[in-house]
Design a protein around this motif. Structure first.
Motif, PDB file in Angstrom:
ATOM      1  N   ALA A   6       2.735   6.506   8.855  1.00 11.62           N
ATOM      2  CA  ALA A   6       2.633   5.957   7.500  1.00 11.62           C
ATOM      3  C   ALA A   6       1.311   5.229   7.300  1.00 11.62           C
ATOM      4  O   ALA A   6       0.708   5.291   6.219  1.00 11.62           O
ATOM      5  N   LEU A   7       0.857   4.553   8.334  1.00 15.36           N
ATOM      6  CA  LEU A   7      -0.410   3.835   8.237  1.00 15.36           C
ATOM      7  C   LEU A   7      -1.570   4.796   8.024  1.00 15.36           C
ATOM      8  O   LEU A   7      -2.482   4.535   7.236  1.00 15.36           O
ATOM      9  N   ALA A   8      -1.537   5.933   8.713  1.00 13.67           N
ATOM     10  CA  ALA A   8      -2.619   6.912   8.581  1.00 13.67           C
ATOM     11  C   ALA A   8      -2.611   7.614   7.230  1.00 13.67           C
ATOM     12  O   ALA A   8      -3.637   8.153   6.800  1.00 13.67           O
ATOM     13  N   SER A   9      -1.455   7.637   6.545  1.00 10.77           N
ATOM     14  CA  SER A   9      -1.362   8.340   5.267  1.00 10.77           C
ATOM     15  C   SER A   9      -1.848   7.509   4.086  1.00 10.77           C
ATOM     16  O   SER A   9      -1.960   8.029   2.976  1.00 10.77           O
ATOM     17  N   VAL A  10      -2.127   6.226   4.305  1.00 13.16           N
ATOM     18  CA  VAL A  10      -2.548   5.351   3.207  1.00 13.16           C
ATOM     19  C   VAL A  10      -4.040   5.538   2.958  1.00 13.16           C
ATOM     20  O   VAL A  10      -4.850   5.446   3.876  1.00 13.16           O
ATOM     21  N   SER A  11      -4.400   5.817   1.723  1.00 17.20           N
ATOM     22  CA  SER A  11      -5.799   5.995   1.366  1.00 17.20           C
ATOM     23  C   SER A  11      -6.489   4.639   1.224  1.00 17.20           C
ATOM     24  O   SER A  11      -5.853   3.581   1.182  1.00 17.20           O
ATOM     25  N   PRO A  63       0.806  -1.236   0.000  1.00 16.74           N
ATOM     26  CA  PRO A  63       0.000   0.000   0.000  1.00 16.74           C
ATOM     27  C   PRO A  63       0.833   1.277   0.000  1.00 16.74           C
ATOM     28  O   PRO A  63       0.402   2.290  -0.564  1.00 16.74           O
ATOM     29  N   LEU A  64       2.021   1.267   0.614  1.00 20.08           N
ATOM     30  CA  LEU A  64       2.866   2.454   0.598  1.00 20.08           C
ATOM     31  C   LEU A  64       3.360   2.746  -0.813  1.00 20.08           C
ATOM     32  O   LEU A  64       3.477   3.914  -1.208  1.00 20.08           O
ATOM     33  N   ALA A  65       3.658   1.707  -1.587  1.00 22.99           N
ATOM     34  CA  ALA A  65       4.076   1.912  -2.968  1.00 22.99           C
ATOM     35  C   ALA A  65       2.901   2.348  -3.846  1.00 22.99           C
ATOM     36  O   ALA A  65       3.068   3.170  -4.752  1.00 22.99           O
ATOM     37  N   LEU A  66       1.710   1.821  -3.569  1.00 26.87           N
ATOM     38  CA  LEU A  66       0.539   2.224  -4.344  1.00 26.87           C
ATOM     39  C   LEU A  66       0.156   3.676  -4.076  1.00 26.87           C
ATOM     40  O   LEU A  66      -0.332   4.369  -4.982  1.00 26.87           O
TER      41      LEU A  66
END
Length: 244
Positions: A205-210, A139-142
């Motif tokens: 980082a977890l909170a920034s993932v849509s 998800p971080l790469a997406l």
């Protein structure tokens, strides 16, 4: 008189030379066991004490044994994990991309992420000293391929891949150069299980993932609009097949 006689017999040597016959041999002062604080005996060669390490009393360092065992367990665990991932995604690890059909749902993932994963699962055990690092959560790469201008309706910030017809199906035209790669729904589910949201430890980082990055970028193949000449040609072929 003895010294003079020795000099005459050996003109090139000095009196008391160790190589001269009858000269006293150098003695390790630490092994001569002199009395405490006593001066070294005359003619003795003073050398630093020789530490001894009796093999009968040697033991292995417990900390070294623990570190080696932990390193071996970690290496074995990594090897089993790589083998499990390779077995779970055999086509993707072999860079065999799926044929695309009209109807099923597919997913898009960044090509650099996929290439790093393929290098990770393709490394050999003998390469463990310079092992390829495990890819970061997917998800971080997406999240990096989504446009930030429309947070309410995420859109891609790069062109989707182009597909071409091949053997009554469709294939990705340029999988080695496209920014995104097409994978099947099953492959996405397996990658999401291995590298999904549960693998993100950083709360920021977890909170920034849509939601789109978390659940995947879905893709469908629409029925291509063929030119009229091709449609007429297909109809003619079909009529000829039916008449036979």
């Amino acid at each position: 008189a003895a010294a003079a006689a020795a000099a005459e017999e050996n003109p090139g040597g000095a009196a008391g030379d160790a190589s001269a016959p009858g000269s006293p041999r150098p003695t390790c002062y630490s092994h001569a066991a002199p009395a405490p604080h006593a001066a070294p005996p005359a003619g003795a060669t003073v050398v630093p004490p020789c530490p001894e390490f009796p093999s009968q009393t040697s033991v292995e360092c417990p900390q070294c044994i623990h570190d080696q065992s932990r390193s071996a367990r970690e290496s074995q665990r990594m090897k089993r994990g790589i083998e499990d991932e390779r077995a779970m995604l055999p086509e993707l690890s072999a860079n065999s991309l799926p044929a695309i059909e009209v109807g099923p749902m597919y997913f898009l993932i960044p090509r650099p992420w996929l290439q790093q994963w393929q290098e990770y699962v393709g490394q050999k055990q003998r390469q463990r000293a310079a092992a390829v690092p495990r890819p970061r959560p997917l998800p971080l790469a997406l999240q990096e391929v989504l446009c930030t201008c429309h947070p309410d309706s995420p859109m891609l910030c790069m062109r989707p891949p182009v597909v071409i017809p091949k053997r009554n199906k469709y294939m990705q035209a340029n999988p080695d150069t496209d920014d995104l790669v097409v994978i099947t729904e099953e492959q996405w589910n397996n990658l999401s299980h291995l590298y999904g949201m549960d693998n993100i430890a950083d709360p920021v980082a977890l909170a920034s993932v849509s939601s789109t990055a978390a659940h995947g970028i879905r893709a469908f193949l629409q029925q291509p609009q063929l030119p009229m000449e091709m449609l007429l040609q297909q109809q003619q072929q079909q009529l000829q097949a039916n008449s036979q």
